[in-house]
Design a protein around this motif. Sequence first.
Motif, PDB file in Angstrom:
ATOM      1  N   LYS A 198     118.839   5.660  78.801  1.00  0.00           N
ATOM      2  CA  LYS A 198     118.717   5.021  77.485  1.00  0.00           C
ATOM      3  C   LYS A 198     117.326   4.448  77.248  1.00  0.00           C
ATOM      4  O   LYS A 198     116.997   4.098  76.116  1.00  0.00           O
ATOM      5  CB  LYS A 198     119.790   3.945  77.310  1.00  0.00           C
ATOM      6  CG  LYS A 198     119.736   2.792  78.290  1.00  0.00           C
ATOM      7  CD  LYS A 198     120.941   1.884  78.074  1.00  0.00           C
ATOM      8  CE  LYS A 198     120.987   0.747  79.088  1.00  0.00           C
ATOM      9  NZ  LYS A 198     122.233  -0.053  78.945  1.00  0.00           N
TER      10      LYS A 198
ATOM     11  N   GLN B 288     106.189  12.939  71.192  1.00  0.00           N
ATOM     12  CA  GLN B 288     105.319  11.781  71.325  1.00  0.00           C
ATOM     13  C   GLN B 288     103.910  12.167  71.788  1.00  0.00           C
ATOM     14  O   GLN B 288     102.913  11.730  71.207  1.00  0.00           O
ATOM     15  CB  GLN B 288     105.934  10.797  72.315  1.00  0.00           C
ATOM     16  CG  GLN B 288     105.101   9.556  72.574  1.00  0.00           C
ATOM     17  CD  GLN B 288     105.783   8.607  73.557  1.00  0.00           C
ATOM     18  OE1 GLN B 288     106.858   8.906  74.069  1.00  0.00           O
ATOM     19  NE2 GLN B 288     105.174   7.472  73.810  1.00  0.00           N
TER      20      GLN B 288
ATOM     21  N   ASP C 242     107.844   4.511  76.716  1.00  0.00           N
ATOM     22  CA  ASP C 242     107.383   3.208  76.258  1.00  0.00           C
ATOM     23  C   ASP C 242     106.704   2.506  77.435  1.00  0.00           C
ATOM     24  O   ASP C 242     107.365   2.179  78.424  1.00  0.00           O
ATOM     25  CB  ASP C 242     108.565   2.379  75.758  1.00  0.00           C
ATOM     26  CG  ASP C 242     108.132   1.031  75.164  1.00  0.00           C
ATOM     27  OD1 ASP C 242     106.947   0.667  75.319  1.00  0.00           O
ATOM     28  OD2 ASP C 242     108.985   0.358  74.555  1.00  0.00           O
TER      29      ASP C 242
ATOM     30  N   ILE D  81     121.255  15.900  77.074  1.00  0.00           N
ATOM     31  CA  ILE D  81     121.603  14.806  76.161  1.00  0.00           C
ATOM     32  C   ILE D  81     123.086  14.781  75.813  1.00  0.00           C
ATOM     33  O   ILE D  81     123.739  13.738  75.875  1.00  0.00           O
ATOM     34  CB  ILE D  81     120.744  14.877  74.884  1.00  0.00           C
ATOM     35  CG1 ILE D  81     119.283  14.544  75.230  1.00  0.00           C
ATOM     36  CG2 ILE D  81     121.261  13.912  73.816  1.00  0.00           C
ATOM     37  CD1 ILE D  81     119.060  13.162  75.821  1.00  0.00           C
TER      38      ILE D  81
ATOM     39  N   GLU E 172     120.096  19.612  73.965  1.00  0.00           N
ATOM     40  CA  GLU E 172     118.919  19.528  74.849  1.00  0.00           C
ATOM     41  C   GLU E 172     119.205  20.265  76.173  1.00  0.00           C
ATOM     42  O   GLU E 172     119.368  19.675  77.239  1.00  0.00           O
ATOM     43  CB  GLU E 172     118.484  18.087  75.122  1.00  0.00           C
ATOM     44  CG  GLU E 172     117.167  17.980  75.893  1.00  0.00           C
ATOM     45  CD  GLU E 172     115.918  17.848  75.020  1.00  0.00           C
ATOM     46  OE1 GLU E 172     114.866  18.296  75.472  1.00  0.00           O
ATOM     47  OE2 GLU E 172     115.996  17.299  73.893  1.00  0.00           O
TER      48      GLU E 172
ATOM     49  N   ALA F 295     111.812  14.701  73.233  1.00  0.00           N
ATOM     50  CA  ALA F 295     111.357  13.386  72.748  1.00  0.00           C
ATOM     51  C   ALA F 295     109.953  13.065  73.252  1.00  0.00           C
ATOM     52  O   ALA F 295     109.152  12.440  72.544  1.00  0.00           O
ATOM     53  CB  ALA F 295     112.340  12.297  73.183  1.00  0.00           C
ATOM     54  N   TRP F 296     109.636  13.491  74.474  1.00  0.00           N
ATOM     55  CA  TRP F 296     108.301  13.251  75.018  1.00  0.00           C
ATOM     56  C   TRP F 296     107.303  14.270  74.469  1.00  0.00           C
ATOM     57  O   TRP F 296     106.134  13.951  74.257  1.00  0.00           O
ATOM     58  CB  TRP F 296     108.346  13.268  76.548  1.00  0.00           C
ATOM     59  CG  TRP F 296     109.043  12.072  77.132  1.00  0.00           C
ATOM     60  CD1 TRP F 296     110.105  11.395  76.596  1.00  0.00           C
ATOM     61  CD2 TRP F 296     108.723  11.398  78.356  1.00  0.00           C
ATOM     62  NE1 TRP F 296     110.479  10.358  77.412  1.00  0.00           N
ATOM     63  CE2 TRP F 296     109.646  10.341  78.510  1.00  0.00           C
ATOM     64  CE3 TRP F 296     107.773  11.610  79.351  1.00  0.00           C
ATOM     65  CZ2 TRP F 296     109.625   9.477  79.602  1.00  0.00           C
ATOM     66  CZ3 TRP F 296     107.755  10.755  80.447  1.00  0.00           C
ATOM     67  CH2 TRP F 296     108.667   9.697  80.566  1.00  0.00           C
TER      68      TRP F 296
ATOM     69  N   GLY G  76     115.070   8.157  77.029  1.00  0.00           N
ATOM     70  CA  GLY G  76     115.651   9.170  76.161  1.00  0.00           C
ATOM     71  C   GLY G  76     114.974   9.334  74.816  1.00  0.00           C
ATOM     72  O   GLY G  76     115.027  10.410  74.220  1.00  0.00           O
ATOM     73  N   TYR G  77     114.330   8.281  74.316  1.00  0.00           N
ATOM     74  CA  TYR G  77     113.717   8.351  72.992  1.00  0.00           C
ATOM     75  C   TYR G  77     112.204   8.478  73.058  1.00  0.00           C
ATOM     76  O   TYR G  77     111.537   8.528  72.026  1.00  0.00           O
ATOM     77  CB  TYR G  77     114.108   7.108  72.181  1.00  0.00           C
ATOM     78  CG  TYR G  77     115.601   7.003  71.983  1.00  0.00           C
ATOM     79  CD1 TYR G  77     116.243   7.772  71.016  1.00  0.00           C
ATOM     80  CD2 TYR G  77     116.385   6.168  72.776  1.00  0.00           C
ATOM     81  CE1 TYR G  77     117.619   7.706  70.844  1.00  0.00           C
ATOM     82  CE2 TYR G  77     117.753   6.092  72.615  1.00  0.00           C
ATOM     83  CZ  TYR G  77     118.371   6.860  71.643  1.00  0.00           C
ATOM     84  OH  TYR G  77     119.728   6.793  71.477  1.00  0.00           O
ATOM     85  N   GLY G  78     111.659   8.505  74.259  1.00  0.00           N
ATOM     86  CA  GLY G  78     110.214   8.595  74.408  1.00  0.00           C
ATOM     87  C   GLY G  78     109.753   7.699  75.536  1.00  0.00           C
ATOM     88  O   GLY G  78     110.544   6.984  76.162  1.00  0.00           O
TER      89      GLY G  78
ATOM     90  N   ARG H 102     116.275  20.461  69.480  1.00  0.00           N
ATOM     91  CA  ARG H 102     116.434  19.017  69.286  1.00  0.00           C
ATOM     92  C   ARG H 102     115.064  18.369  69.111  1.00  0.00           C
ATOM     93  O   ARG H 102     114.095  18.708  69.770  1.00  0.00           O
ATOM     94  CB  ARG H 102     117.163  18.422  70.493  1.00  0.00           C
ATOM     95  CG  ARG H 102     117.432  16.942  70.386  1.00  0.00           C
ATOM     96  CD  ARG H 102     118.290  16.422  71.547  1.00  0.00           C
ATOM     97  NE  ARG H 102     118.373  14.968  71.517  1.00  0.00           N
ATOM     98  CZ  ARG H 102     117.532  14.158  72.158  1.00  0.00           C
ATOM     99  NH1 ARG H 102     116.562  14.670  72.898  1.00  0.00           N
ATOM    100  NH2 ARG H 102     117.666  12.855  72.078  1.00  0.00           N
ATOM    101  N   ASN H 103     114.969  17.434  68.180  1.00  0.00           N
ATOM    102  CA  ASN H 103     113.745  16.680  67.869  1.00  0.00           C
ATOM    103  C   ASN H 103     112.644  17.509  67.212  1.00  0.00           C
ATOM    104  O   ASN H 103     111.520  17.040  67.056  1.00  0.00           O
ATOM    105  CB  ASN H 103     113.179  15.995  69.123  1.00  0.00           C
ATOM    106  CG  ASN H 103     113.878  14.689  69.437  1.00  0.00           C
ATOM    107  OD1 ASN H 103     114.188  13.914  68.530  1.00  0.00           O
ATOM    108  ND2 ASN H 103     114.147  14.451  70.704  1.00  0.00           N
TER     109      ASN H 103
END
Length: 454
Positions: A190, A394, A197, A82, A53, A390-391, A193-195, A16-17
């Motif tokens: 949520k 990044q 921030d 996930i 994941e 996701a991390w 989950g995408y990185g 994934r990713n």
Amino acid sequence: MKGPREEIVYVPCIYRNTGRKKPDFLATVDVNPKSPHYCQVIHRLPMPNLGDELHHSGWNACSSCFGDASKKRNRLILPSFISSRIYVVDVGTDLRAPRLFKVVNSEDVFWKCNLGYPHTSHCLGSGEIMISTLGDPSGSGKGGFILLDGETFEIKGNWEKGDKIPPMGYDFWYQPRHNVLISTEWGIPKCLGYGFDPNDLKKGRYGRRLNVWDWTAHTYVQAIDVGEDAAPLEIRFLHNPDAAEGYVGCTISSAIHRFYKTEQGDWAAEKVIQVPSKKVEGWLLPDMPGFITDILISLDDRFLYFSNWLHGDIRQYDISDTRKPKLVGQVFVGGSIAKGGPVTVCRDEELQSQPDPFFIKGKRVPGGPQMIQLSLDGKRLYVTTSLYSAWDRQFYPDLVKDGSVMLQLDVDTEQGGLTVNESFLVDFGKEPDGPCLAHEIRYPGGDCTSDIWV
């Protein structure tokens, strides 16, 4: 400590990713130096779905079932972080070539438990299997537990009882002799989950509590605050089943807290290790935390190990005095502060200069040390470099492009000390379906982080 030397290990591998439309798989890796397949993936079990994941794993039976002849350690439980599916893998038929035994669909997790984002799996003395979660099906935070039947692997419902539930979840450990389970908090699914921030900081979106449960009543009884946005992740009691203390690694605050039972009978925590942040340029923030992502305790309860995923080092502490851990080993195997990279360290409380880039067998290792697993005799520490796809994407784009690795460190169990085994490298960048991200490490017979003694 004595035990059979590990010959194979199981490692979840994630696509994934990565941009590669392939299912995650369970790798069987040969770690026997006498084998012609040493440091090679000897079997791959692909999952039947994309985007799961895979993350952590646990057993259908472990030391908590000791003495029950009807229980066999022959099924590996693989929650999908996930997708919220739970895979049950048969490792009993052929230890070296696992096969899929059962799939628990995410809809069952959602409808029967109102939970999602499963993480840690532990077997119970009852023969049941318990899995912690980070949230509810919508991605909001909720620190509950899924209970699986140990024979059919059907969902029995929630472990927790009562109306009080922590706002977040992640890892957990239990100690029945003290009637306690303690769980931790990463953050709201949520959001993370995408990185990562930085705008999510100071808004209650990352965890700050150790959550204490009454083991027999299954009720949430106490919260221990370890600091805003600390993000306490992996938690370990001492292995001695009589022990009323242990350690937890806080990721964003980069601190190790010792938790313990007080004379009054409740629980408390004290910070015993602080990894100082480094003043940097060329990074996401002006201060770079160490980012403690995994910890473990040797089976003899003498040493504590942890990884700093961003700074790039693994540390070994003597915990003979549990309140005053003593640093006795440290080695850098990657990370974000290596010389010649995009990050310049402007002020460092620990190092005189930035560490050299880490190469092994001619390969520059991308990423930083993350999941760790110790041999039963305490002499070998295995390391993988992926945190969460996701991390990874990044913080370490090259890790996603080139794939992660598994390393082995040699441990001095007398005086303390860590050295890299220069002859050991498992390169997941060379997988047939393309580079992938390898995560947690499990031994077929149980290990420092899978087994709980009761």
